[in-house]
Design a protein around this motif. Structure first.
Motif, PDB file in Angstrom:
ATOM      1  N   GLY A  92       0.793  -1.220   0.000  1.00 50.07           N
ATOM      2  CA  GLY A  92       0.000   0.000   0.000  1.00 50.07           C
ATOM      3  C   GLY A  92       0.824   1.268   0.000  1.00 50.07           C
ATOM      4  O   GLY A  92       1.919   1.339  -0.551  1.00 50.07           O
ATOM      5  N   LYS A  93       0.274   2.301   0.669  1.00 50.64           N
ATOM      6  CA  LYS A  93       0.928   3.597   0.679  1.00 50.64           C
ATOM      7  C   LYS A  93       2.277   3.561   1.376  1.00 50.64           C
ATOM      8  O   LYS A  93       3.177   4.337   1.073  1.00 50.64           O
ATOM      9  N   LEU A  94       2.419   2.637   2.372  1.00 50.29           N
ATOM     10  CA  LEU A  94       3.704   2.568   3.082  1.00 50.29           C
ATOM     11  C   LEU A  94       4.841   2.253   2.132  1.00 50.29           C
ATOM     12  O   LEU A  94       5.952   2.744   2.282  1.00 50.29           O
ATOM     13  N   GLY A  95       4.561   1.428   1.171  1.00 52.13           N
ATOM     14  CA  GLY A  95       5.604   1.058   0.215  1.00 52.13           C
ATOM     15  C   GLY A  95       5.536   1.850  -1.064  1.00 52.13           C
ATOM     16  O   GLY A  95       6.359   1.648  -1.953  1.00 52.13           O
ATOM     17  N   GLU A  96       4.545   2.732  -1.165  1.00 52.26           N
ATOM     18  CA  GLU A  96       4.377   3.539  -2.365  1.00 52.26           C
ATOM     19  C   GLU A  96       4.363   2.663  -3.620  1.00 52.26           C
ATOM     20  O   GLU A  96       5.038   2.918  -4.596  1.00 52.26           O
ATOM     21  N   VAL A  97       3.584   1.588  -3.528  1.00 55.32           N
ATOM     22  CA  VAL A  97       3.481   0.655  -4.647  1.00 55.32           C
ATOM     23  C   VAL A  97       2.719   1.316  -5.793  1.00 55.32           C
ATOM     24  O   VAL A  97       1.630   1.847  -5.584  1.00 55.32           O
ATOM     25  N   PRO A  98       3.266   1.330  -7.008  1.00 51.56           N
ATOM     26  CA  PRO A  98       2.574   1.983  -8.127  1.00 51.56           C
ATOM     27  C   PRO A  98       1.299   1.240  -8.495  1.00 51.56           C
ATOM     28  O   PRO A  98       1.176   0.034  -8.293  1.00 51.56           O
ATOM     29  N   THR A  99       0.346   1.971  -9.022  1.00 49.46           N
ATOM     30  CA  THR A  99      -0.897   1.376  -9.482  1.00 49.46           C
ATOM     31  C   THR A  99      -0.620   0.468 -10.677  1.00 49.46           C
ATOM     32  O   THR A  99       0.131   0.824 -11.577  1.00 49.46           O
ATOM     33  N   VAL A 100      -1.228  -0.713 -10.676  1.00 48.83           N
ATOM     34  CA  VAL A 100      -1.097  -1.654 -11.783  1.00 48.83           C
ATOM     35  C   VAL A 100      -2.448  -1.777 -12.477  1.00 48.83           C
ATOM     36  O   VAL A 100      -3.456  -2.094 -11.843  1.00 48.83           O
ATOM     37  N   ILE A 101      -2.474  -1.516 -13.766  1.00 50.17           N
ATOM     38  CA  ILE A 101      -3.699  -1.598 -14.553  1.00 50.17           C
ATOM     39  C   ILE A 101      -3.626  -2.817 -15.478  1.00 50.17           C
ATOM     40  O   ILE A 101      -2.758  -2.882 -16.353  1.00 50.17           O
ATOM     41  N   PRO A 102      -4.502  -3.791 -15.284  1.00 48.82           N
ATOM     42  CA  PRO A 102      -4.524  -4.931 -16.210  1.00 48.82           C
ATOM     43  C   PRO A 102      -5.022  -4.510 -17.583  1.00 48.82           C
ATOM     44  O   PRO A 102      -5.926  -3.666 -17.700  1.00 48.82           O
ATOM     45  N   LYS A 137      -9.946 -12.787 -15.446  1.00 52.97           N
ATOM     46  CA  LYS A 137      -8.717 -12.602 -14.671  1.00 52.97           C
ATOM     47  C   LYS A 137      -8.406 -11.125 -14.478  1.00 52.97           C
ATOM     48  O   LYS A 137      -8.049 -10.686 -13.374  1.00 52.97           O
ATOM     49  N   ALA A 138      -8.549 -10.342 -15.545  1.00 55.15           N
ATOM     50  CA  ALA A 138      -8.221  -8.917 -15.468  1.00 55.15           C
ATOM     51  C   ALA A 138      -9.113  -8.191 -14.469  1.00 55.15           C
ATOM     52  O   ALA A 138      -8.638  -7.375 -13.661  1.00 55.15           O
ATOM     53  N   PHE A 139     -10.398  -8.483 -14.498  1.00 52.66           N
ATOM     54  CA  PHE A 139     -11.323  -7.785 -13.596  1.00 52.66           C
ATOM     55  C   PHE A 139     -11.187  -8.253 -12.149  1.00 52.66           C
ATOM     56  O   PHE A 139     -11.592  -7.532 -11.236  1.00 52.66           O
ATOM     57  N   SER A 140     -10.631  -9.429 -11.933  1.00 50.22           N
ATOM     58  CA  SER A 140     -10.455  -9.917 -10.567  1.00 50.22           C
ATOM     59  C   SER A 140      -9.157  -9.421  -9.937  1.00 50.22           C
ATOM     60  O   SER A 140      -8.942  -9.583  -8.735  1.00 50.22           O
ATOM     61  N   MET A 141      -8.293  -8.785 -10.729  1.00 51.81           N
ATOM     62  CA  MET A 141      -7.037  -8.257 -10.206  1.00 51.81           C
ATOM     63  C   MET A 141      -7.292  -6.963  -9.438  1.00 51.81           C
ATOM     64  O   MET A 141      -8.236  -6.231  -9.734  1.00 51.81           O
ATOM     65  N   PRO A 142      -6.457  -6.667  -8.437  1.00 54.20           N
ATOM     66  CA  PRO A 142      -6.627  -5.405  -7.692  1.00 54.20           C
ATOM     67  C   PRO A 142      -6.331  -4.207  -8.581  1.00 54.20           C
ATOM     68  O   PRO A 142      -5.559  -4.300  -9.538  1.00 54.20           O
ATOM     69  N   GLY A 143      -6.946  -3.103  -8.255  1.00 54.95           N
ATOM     70  CA  GLY A 143      -6.725  -1.886  -9.035  1.00 54.95           C
ATOM     71  C   GLY A 143      -8.042  -1.199  -9.339  1.00 54.95           C
ATOM     72  O   GLY A 143      -9.108  -1.810  -9.271  1.00 54.95           O
TER      73      GLY A 143
END
Length: 291
Positions: free
Chosen positions: A11-21, A51-57
């Protein structure tokens, strides 16, 4: 030291970039029983879409590049996209490449937003039937046509029989019904932004720039630029594809290898013959748009 481990934190603690399938929907639309076919159908896009819609984001990006084809498969794919978007509460961003025409545009309007290249082709909201008549050729070749049916209209539009006015009227009535359904679908998805141009639903097609002015697309751009502007410079994309069969092909309709079978030589020959015919039909669809 904290900076050194930050990238491993969630999350924000790691500043993980947004991933878009990203799912690529490319090709003429239809169903083929050949394992060599590359046509676009619900059967061969259902898995990557799920699969794409079940991914986080927050969103799913769809790249559409299709000249159209089967209205049934087009609507099935459209409906699956909308169903998954509602189920997973995801925004759907559609990016048009060379062409999203006819059934390809029906798929595109499943997006909450449609982004096209300025030179891409969009529209062609209509229904087409094309065939040949061989009655004169049979006479010249001295071939006698023997046709026996149970049901007076069973041989409707038979290419080796003279065309009848009543057959054409029946065909046009069906085409009009399908066309009306197509128009209703487009209006239900984009009615608030569509122009009132009289030829909007005439089957004409336009560039992305003109399509934006007509309300067929929302804006001009490309996937990378739009996603970076929307989700930040560090946004990542992940292409989601169908699993490969034992033949090394993407799994889809009629892939015997998906059942753990091996094709015989005759099956391969039949598949290649069908693929050759399908390739010619698909080539004609692309050629309508100069592609």
């Amino acid at each position: 030291m904290l900076d050194g481990v930050r990238k491993y934190l969630p999350g924000k603690l790691g500043e993980v970039p947004t991933v878009i399938p990203v799912v690529r929907l490319q090709g003429a639309i239809g169903v083929s029983s050949s394992p060599f076919s590359s046509t676009l159908s619900l059967a061969n896009v259902a898995r990557p879409l799920d699969k794409a819609f079940s991914m986080p984001g927050p969103a799913v990006a769809l790249i559409v590049n299709s000249p159209g084809g089967s209205p049934v498969q087009s609507r099935l794919i459209h409906n699956r996209i909308r169903s998954l978007a509602k189920q997973h509460d995801k925004e759907v961003l559609v990016f048009v490449e060379d062409v999203a025409a006819s059934g390809g545009y029906m798929i595109a309007v499943a997006g909450d937003e449609i982004i096209a290249d300025a030179s891409s082709i969009v529209g062609s909201i209509g229904v087409i039937y094309a065939g040949f008549g061989f009655t004169g050729a049979l006479d010249k070749l001295g071939i006698e046509r023997r046709l026996h049916t149970a049901g007076e209209n069973k041989a409707l539009l038979d290419p080796f029989s003279p065309e009848r006015d009543e057959d054409v009227r029946h065909l046009k009535a069906i085409q009009q019904e399908v066309h009306d359904d197509f128009i209703d679908l487009v209006k239900s998805r984009r009615g608030d932004v569509l122009s009132e141009a009289p030829d909007l639903f005439s089957g004409l097609f336009w560039t992305g720039t003109a399509g934006r002015d007509l309300g067929l697309v929302d804006s001009l751009g490309d996937l990378r630029s739009v996603l970076r502007a929307r989700f930040g410079e560090e946004v990542k994309t992940r292409l989601v594809t169908a699993p490969r069969s034992l033949l090394g092909r993407r799994q889809g309709v009629g892939v015997a290898a998906a059942l753990g079978e091996l094709l015989t030589g005759r099956d391969q020959g039949a598949g290649l013959a069908e693929e050759a015919i399908t390739a010619l039909e698909n080539r004609a669809l692309w050629a309508r748009f100069g592609l």
